[in-house]
Design a protein around this motif. Structure first.
Motif, short mmCIF file in Angstrom:
data_model
loop_
_atom_site.label_atom_id
_atom_site.label_comp_id
_atom_site.label_asym_id
_atom_site.label_seq_id
_atom_site.Cartn_x
_atom_site.Cartn_y
_atom_site.Cartn_z
N GLY A 111 0.96 -1.28 0.01
CA GLY A 111 0.01 0.17 -0.02
C GLY A 111 0.87 1.22 -0.05
O GLY A 111 0.44 2.39 0.58
N VAL A 112 2.15 1.26 -0.48
CA VAL A 112 2.90 2.23 -0.44
C VAL A 112 3.38 2.86 -1.99
O VAL A 112 3.51 1.98 -2.88
N SER A 113 3.12 4.26 -2.12
CA SER A 113 3.32 4.68 -3.39
C SER A 113 4.01 6.18 -3.33
O SER A 113 4.01 6.60 -1.88
N GLY A 114 4.57 7.02 -4.27
CA GLY A 114 5.29 8.08 -4.03
C GLY A 114 4.58 9.19 -4.80
O GLY A 114 3.72 9.10 -5.36
N GLY A 115 5.12 10.28 -4.57
CA GLY A 115 5.17 11.56 -5.30
C GLY A 115 5.89 12.63 -5.27
O GLY A 115 6.85 12.68 -4.39
N ILE A 116 5.81 13.77 -5.88
CA ILE A 116 6.63 15.03 -5.96
C ILE A 116 5.82 16.03 -5.91
O ILE A 116 4.55 15.91 -6.62
N PHE A 117 5.91 17.19 -5.38
CA PHE A 117 5.26 18.24 -5.71
C PHE A 117 6.05 19.69 -5.78
O PHE A 117 7.24 19.59 -5.19
N TYR A 118 5.69 20.69 -6.30
CA TYR A 118 6.00 21.84 -6.37
C TYR A 118 5.00 23.01 -6.03
O TYR A 118 3.97 23.05 -6.54
N ASP A 119 5.14 23.75 -4.87
CA ASP A 119 4.37 24.75 -4.47
C ASP A 119 4.85 26.08 -4.44
O ASP A 119 6.04 26.34 -4.12
N VAL A 120 4.15 27.18 -4.96
CA VAL A 120 4.57 28.47 -4.96
C VAL A 120 3.35 29.10 -4.32
O VAL A 120 2.22 29.20 -4.78
N GLY A 121 3.67 30.33 -3.46
CA GLY A 121 2.33 30.83 -2.93
C GLY A 121 2.67 32.24 -2.18
O GLY A 121 4.01 32.52 -1.93
N ASN A 122 1.89 33.16 -1.97
CA ASN A 122 2.50 34.43 -1.59
C ASN A 122 1.10 34.82 -0.81
O ASN A 122 -0.17 34.57 -0.92
N LEU A 123 1.47 35.50 0.21
CA LEU A 123 0.51 36.29 1.34
C LEU A 123 0.76 37.55 1.74
O LEU A 123 2.00 37.79 2.00
N TRP A 124 -0.03 38.40 1.37
CA TRP A 124 0.30 39.94 2.03
C TRP A 124 -1.21 40.87 1.99
O TRP A 124 -2.07 40.49 1.96
N GLY A 125 -0.62 42.23 2.51
CA GLY A 125 -1.59 42.97 2.82
C GLY A 125 -2.31 43.27 3.79
O GLY A 125 -2.87 42.13 4.62
N LEU A 126 -2.10 44.17 4.65
CA LEU A 126 -2.81 44.64 5.78
C LEU A 126 -3.37 46.01 5.90
O LEU A 126 -3.02 46.86 4.91
N ASP A 127 -4.41 46.24 6.55
CA ASP A 127 -4.98 47.70 6.77
C ASP A 127 -4.45 48.46 7.43
O ASP A 127 -4.34 49.83 7.10
N GLU A 128 -3.42 48.29 8.44
CA GLU A 128 -2.65 48.91 9.09
C GLU A 128 -1.27 48.42 9.27
O GLU A 128 -1.20 47.21 9.27
N THR A 129 -0.35 49.50 9.31
CA THR A 129 1.13 48.80 9.18
C THR A 129 2.10 49.90 9.96
O THR A 129 1.61 50.93 10.41
N ASN A 130 3.17 49.45 10.16
CA ASN A 130 4.26 50.29 11.04
C ASN A 130 5.71 49.91 10.30
O ASN A 130 5.74 49.00 9.75
N GLY A 131 6.65 50.42 11.08
CA GLY A 131 7.91 50.24 10.63
C GLY A 131 8.39 48.78 11.03
O GLY A 131 9.49 48.42 10.52
N ASP A 132 7.86 48.22 11.83
CA ASP A 132 8.28 46.80 12.18
C ASP A 132 7.69 45.70 11.33
O ASP A 132 8.11 44.33 11.84
N VAL A 133 6.71 46.04 10.73
CA VAL A 133 6.18 45.03 9.87
C VAL A 133 6.99 44.67 8.74
O VAL A 133 7.24 45.62 7.84
N LEU A 134 7.18 43.31 8.40
CA LEU A 134 7.89 42.70 7.35
C LEU A 134 6.80 42.11 6.29
O LEU A 134 5.87 41.60 6.65
N TYR A 135 7.36 42.10 5.05
CA TYR A 135 6.70 41.45 4.15
C TYR A 135 5.19 41.65 3.82
O TYR A 135 4.33 41.02 3.31
N ASP A 136 4.63 42.92 4.25
CA ASP A 136 3.55 43.42 3.92
C ASP A 136 3.16 43.50 2.25
O ASP A 136 2.19 43.09 1.89
N GLU A 137 4.18 43.97 1.78
CA GLU A 137 4.21 43.79 0.10
C GLU A 137 3.99 42.64 -0.49
O GLU A 137 3.75 42.37 -1.61
N GLY A 138 4.35 41.55 0.28
CA GLY A 138 4.24 40.27 -0.37
C GLY A 138 5.54 39.60 -0.83
O GLY A 138 6.58 40.49 -1.52
N SER A 139 5.86 38.33 -0.99
CA SER A 139 6.93 37.79 -1.43
C SER A 139 6.72 36.36 -1.84
O SER A 139 5.87 35.63 -1.01
#
Length: 782
Positions: A709-737
Motif C-alpha cells: 500500500g505504498v506509493s510515492g509523489g513529488i510536488f512543487y508549491d508556490v504561494g504568496n500572502l500579503w496586505g494589511l489595513d494598518e502597518t508600521n516600521g516593524d512590519v515585514l513582508y507586507d508587500e508580499g513575496s
C-alpha cells in the motif's frame, strides 16, 4: 463426516455405529429378513394376511404401513418386498428397518430415529451462533436424521468458506438422552484464513498488472494482513471482480474486452491462493456520429439533439450513453410527451475504430406505476427511501428510472442490502415496485485522549449519526480540549428539505484559544445556516448566512506588537454576513474517466448588521489527469483569496493564513506579513488580506508490491500572502513575496486511513519565515 460419536457427558461411554449404518442396515436386513426365502425367491410370490409392527413407539402403525405400501391379502413378489424396505428406509424416520416373513405374517421391525432435544454449536468464534443457526435445518423437537445433520455440517463449512476459511471442518456428534432423545452438537474447527498471495493477469497490453489490481475489490496479502479483510480469498468476491474489470475496460472504450477465464490455485500449504485473470483487451473505440431519429411523426428529432452532451471523438463510454438517454427522456417530459423510450442503436466502424450512436425515439408500452412498497426499514422512514425515486404512483413506468433509484438507495449508506424489483400489479398495465432493505449501523461515538509537550493533555469526544432519527439527516457534535484550546461544535444537515433536492445545514462552532502558537487569546463563536441546491448536472449553489462573535485579548504577561495590541482594544466584534458558493465538479459525472476538474467560487458580504462591512472572496480550481496507462496521477491546483473592509478593519482572527494545508513546507502562520522587533521580543504572524497559491504534483508507484500500500509523489508549491489595513516600521513582508517549495511524498494506505508523509525543502523563503521540513497528514482526494 465419516461417523457420529455418541457419548454421555458423565461416565463417557463411546461407540461408533457410523454414518454408513444405513447401508449396513440395508445389507443386514436383506441377509436376515430374507433368509427364510428359498433359492427360487426371485420367482416366488407372497400373500400376507397379517402385518405385525415391532419397535414403533412414536410413529403410528398406520404411518409405517403407508410407507411400506403392502396390503393384506395382496400377492407380492420378493422384488416388491424389497421396494417396501427401500421406501421405509428412505422415509428418514427409522435408524434401521427389517422385514421378516413368517408364514402368512409379515413382521416389520423398526428402530426409530431419536428426536432432537437441542442443537448446539461449539468451537465457533469467528461466526456467532445467531448467524449459523438460521442456516440449519435440524431443529429441536424434530426427528434426528444423519443425512440432514451432514448437510447442516456442510452448510456451516460453506459459511466459513465464504469468509476465506477453506480449512474449516465441522463434526456432528450426538449425546444420547432418555426417552429416545439426543442432543445434536456441531463441533467446529475454524481453521485459518486462506489469503490471496498473488493476483496476476495474462493478455493485458494497455494496462499493467499493478493498475488492474487497483480496480479489483480483492487485494493481495501484505504487511498489514492481520487488519485487512479484502485479501481473504472469497469466490463470490472474485466473481464480482470480473464485473469490475469489465466496467473498467468498457469505460475506456474497449468494447471487445472479455475475460476468458479466472484460475485460482491453492498453495501447497493450503493457506493461500494464486489468482490469475486471463483477458483479451481488444481495440479502443471512440464516439463517431451521434444523431437523434424518431419513429413518431409528431416528434421532431432536431429539438432533441441539443440534449446530447457527448461529443464525437471522445473515448466511448457506455455510461455516457446512459446519461444521454436520461437527458433525452427528461427533454421528452418537458415537451409533454409521455411513454417515450430512447433506444440507442450502435453502428461499429472497424476501419476508423469509432462507434456511431443513433438515439431512436419510440413509443413505449403504456404501463403505469401502481405503487411502491418498502419493507425491512425498521429505523429509516419510508419517505427517506421514497424520495430517491423520481417516479411516484401513477407515473409512467420507466425501467431505467427504477434502476437509477435502486443505485441511489444503495448509495445512501443506510442499508446493508437494498433490493429493488418490479412485478405486475393488479392489471397488466400496472406494476408494483418492491423495495426490500436491511438496516445497517449509521452512528458512531468516539472518545480519545492525547498528550503533547506543547498542549499538555487533551480530550476528544464526538457523536456522529448519518441517519438521525431515521430521517436521513446528519448530525455531528463533539468537543476537543487541550490545555490551551477548547472547541465545541454541532453540525446538522437535512439533505432533502421539503422533499426536494434542497440541502439545509446548520453549523454551530465555539472555540477558545489560550496563547496557542501566539501570544494572545481568542474567543470565537459562529452560527451559520446554509441552503444548497443543484443548478445543472455538475453545478451546485450554496447560500448562507453567518453570524460571528470574535474576542481578542492579550494577557498581561504576554508581549505582542503594536498591530495586535491595537486590534485587541476592540475587544468583542460582531460580524453578520450573507454569502454564496458556486461549485462545478466533473469528478462525479465526468464523461472521461481519465480526467476531471473542480471549480469553486465563494463570496461573503458583511454588513447585514454587526460591527463591520466587508467582502471576502475565495476561488479554487483543481484539475487532474491520469497518464502513462493510468499509472501516474497528475494534478494542478490554484487557490486565491481577497478580503476588503469598508467599515472597520481586518484583525488577525479574520485574515488569511498560509500553512501546510495550502502551502506545504511551512508552519501555519509561517509566511506572510509579520511584526518583528528583536529588542522587544516581538515576532507576531499577522496573516494577510490577499493570498495566491499554485501547486503541481504527481503520484506514481514505487515498484514495491501493491500489498504494501505504498506509493510515492513529488510536488512543487508556490504561494504568496500579503496586505494589511494598518502597518508600521516593524512590519515585514507586507508587500508580499513568493515562496517556492519542492518536496517528495510517501503515501501509505493503512487500516487507520491513507497517510501522507511530506518531506519538503523551501527553495525561496524570507529570513523570518518558519519552515517545516517534515509533515505527516491524512491524505485525501481533491
Amino acid at each position: 463426516m465419516s461417523d457420529y460419536t455418541t457419548a454421555r457427558r458423565v461416565g463417557i461411554k463411546r461407540f461408533k455405529p457410523g454414518l454408513k449404518s444405513g447401508v449396513a442396515a440395508l445389507s443386514l436386513c436383506i441377509l436376515t429378513g430374507f433368509t427364510a426365502l428359498p433359492t427360487t425367491a426371485a420367482a416366488q410370490t407372497y400373500v400376507f394376511n397379517d402385518v405385525s409392527i415391532e419397535g414403533s413407539q412414536r410413529i403410528e402403525a398406520g404411518t409405517v404401513l403407508s410407507y411400506a405400501g403392502i396390503a393384506r391379502g395382496q400377492s407380492i413378489s420378493a422384488g416388491e418386498l424389497n421396494e417396501a424396505f427401500q421406501r421405509l428406509q428412505a422415509s428418514g424416520l427409522f435408524e434401521s428397518v427389517e422385514l421378516v416373513p413368517q408364514g402368512s405374517t409379515l413382521v416389520i421391525k423398526v428402530v426409530e430415529y431419536p428426536t432432537i432435544n437441542l442443537v448446539a454449536i461449539e468451537g465457533n468464534n469467528r461466526i456467532k451462533d445467531d448467524d449459523l443457526k438460521p442456516i440449519l435445518k435440524s431443529q429441536s423437537r424434530r426427528v434426528f436424521n444423519p443425512s440432514q445433520a451432514e448437510e447442516d455440517a456442510n452448510a456451516i463449512v460453506q459459511a466459513y468458506v465464504q469468509q476465506g476459511r477453506i480449512a474449516a471442518r465441522v463434526q456432528p456428534r450426538i449425546i444420547r438422552r432418555s426417552d429416545n432423545r439426543v442432543d445434536l452438537i456441531f463441533e467446529v474447527f475454524e481453521g485459518g484464513v486462506a489469503e490471496v498471495e498473488r493476483i496476476s493477469f495474462v493478455g493485458n497490453q494497455q494496462y499493467s498488472d499493478r493498475r488492474l489490481r487497483r480496480v479489483l475489490g480483492t487485494k493481495q496479502a501484505g504487511l498489514l494482513r492481520a487488519f485487512v479483510t479484502r485479501d481473504t480469498f472469497i469466490e463470490d468476491r472474485v466473481q464480482f471482480d470480473r464485473q469490475l474489470l469489465q466496467d473498467f475496460y468498457a469505460s475506456r472504450g474497449y468494447v471487445d474486452f472479455r475475460i476468458t477465464g479466472v484460475n485460482a490455485e491453492l498453495s501447497q500449504e493450503r493457506d493461500g491462493y494464486f489468482v490469475t485473470f486471463n483477458v483479451e483487451e481488444g481495440q479502443q473505440f471512440q464516439f463517431g456520429q451521434l444523431t437523434v431519429t424518431s419513429d413518431l411523426d409528431t416528434v421532431d428529432p432536431e429539438v432533441f439533439e441539443e440534449a446530447i452532451a457527448t461529443r464525437s471523438g471522445k473515448t466511448y463510454n457506455p455510461s455516457a450513453v446512459d446519461r444521454d438517454i436520461a437527458r433525452l427522456e427528461r427533454k421528452a417530459l418537458r415537451e409533454g410527451l409521455d411513454f417515450i423510450r430512447v433506444e440507442p442503436r450502435v453502428t461499429r466502424n472497424d476501419r476508423d475504430l469509432t462507434l456511431d450512436v443513433e438515439y431512436v425515439l419510440t413509443r413505449g408500452p403504456r404501463i403505469f406505476v401502481e405503487r411502491i412498497d418498502i419493507e425491512g426499514n425498521t429505523t429509516t422512514l419510508d419517505r427517506v427511501v421514497r424520495r430517491q425515486f423520481n417516479t411516484v404512483e401513477g407515473d409512467p413506468f420507466n425501467p431505467r428510472e427504477i434502476r437509477e433509484a435502486a443505485e441511489r438507495i444503495r448509495a445512501l449508506g443506510f442499508f446493508a442490502t437494498a433490493d429493488v424489483e418490479a412485478r405486475e400489479g393488479s392489471t397488466p398495465q400496472q406494476v408494483i415496485v418492491d423495495v426490500d432493505v436491511e438496516e445497517a449501523p449509521t452512528g458512531s461515538i468516539s472518545f480519545g485522549g492525547a498528550y503533547s509537550t506543547n498542549q499538555g493533555f487533551g480530550l476528544a469526544l464526538s457523536f456522529s449519526e448519518r441517519n438521525f432519527l431515521g430521517r436521513g439527516q446528519r448530525l455531528n457534535l463533539g468537543l476537543n480540549t487541550t490545555q490551551n484550546n477548547r472547541q465545541y461544535f454541532l453540525n446538522f444537515l437535512e439533505p432533502s428539505l421539503l422533499g426536494r433536492d434542497l440541502a439545509f445545514g446548520l453549523n454551530l462552532n465555539y472555540k477558545e484559544t489560550d496563547q496557542d502558537n501566539a501570544r494572545y487569546n481568542t474567543t470565537i463563536g459562529n452560527f451559520t445556516p446554509t441552503l444548497g441546491f443543484p443548478i445543472s448536472d455538475n453545478g451546485r449553489l450554496q447560500l448562507r448566512y453567518s453570524f460571528g462573535s470574535t474576542e481578542l485579548t492579550v494577557p498581561e504577561d504576554s508581549t505582542v506588537g503594536q498591530i495586535i495590541t491595537a486590534e485587541a482594544t476592540e475587544e468583542r466584534v460582531l460580524d453578520s454576513s450573507v454569502g454564496y458558493t458556486f461549485s462545478y465538479d466533473t469528478r462525479r459525472n465526468g464523461l472521461d474517466p481519465d480526467n476531471g476538474f473542480l471549480v469553486s467560487f465563494s463570496q461573503d458580504f458583511g454588513g447585514l448588521g454587526g460591527d463591520t462591512k466587508f467582502v471576502k472572496t475565495t476561488a479554487r480550481a483543481v484539475a487532474q489527469r491520469l497518464a502513462f496507462s493510468d499509472e501516474v496521477t497528475l494534478r494542478a491546483t490554484f487557490e486565491a483569496g481577497a478580503l476588503h473592509y469598508s467599515q472597520g478593519q481586518s484583525r488577525v482572527t479574520d485574515r488569511f493564513f498560509l500553512g501546510s494545508s495550502k502551502l506545504r513546507g511551512f508552519e501555519t502562520g509561517g509566511v506572510g506579513p509579520r511584526e518583528y522587533n528583536e529588542a522587544n521580543d516581538v515576532n507576531d504572524a499577522l496573516g494577510g488580506n490577499y493570498y495566491a497559491v499554485a501547486s503541481l504534483e504527481a503520484e506514481f508507484p514505487l515498484g514495491l508490491p501493491e500489498e504494501y500500500g505504498v506509493s510515492g509523489g513529488i510536488f512543487y508549491d508556490v504561494g504568496n500572502l500579503w496586505g494589511l489595513d494598518e502597518t508600521n516600521g516593524d512590519v515585514l513582508y507586507d508587500e508580499g513575496s513568493y515562496r517556492h517549495v519542492v518536496g517528495v511524498s510517501l503515501f501509505w494506505t493503512t487500516p487507520l486511513g491513507p497517510l501522507r508523509f511530506n518531506f519538503s525543502e523551501a527553495l525561496k523563503k524570507e529570513e523570518f519565515d518558519r519552515d517545516q521540513a517534515f509533515e505527516l497528514t491524512v491524505s485525501t482526494s481533491f
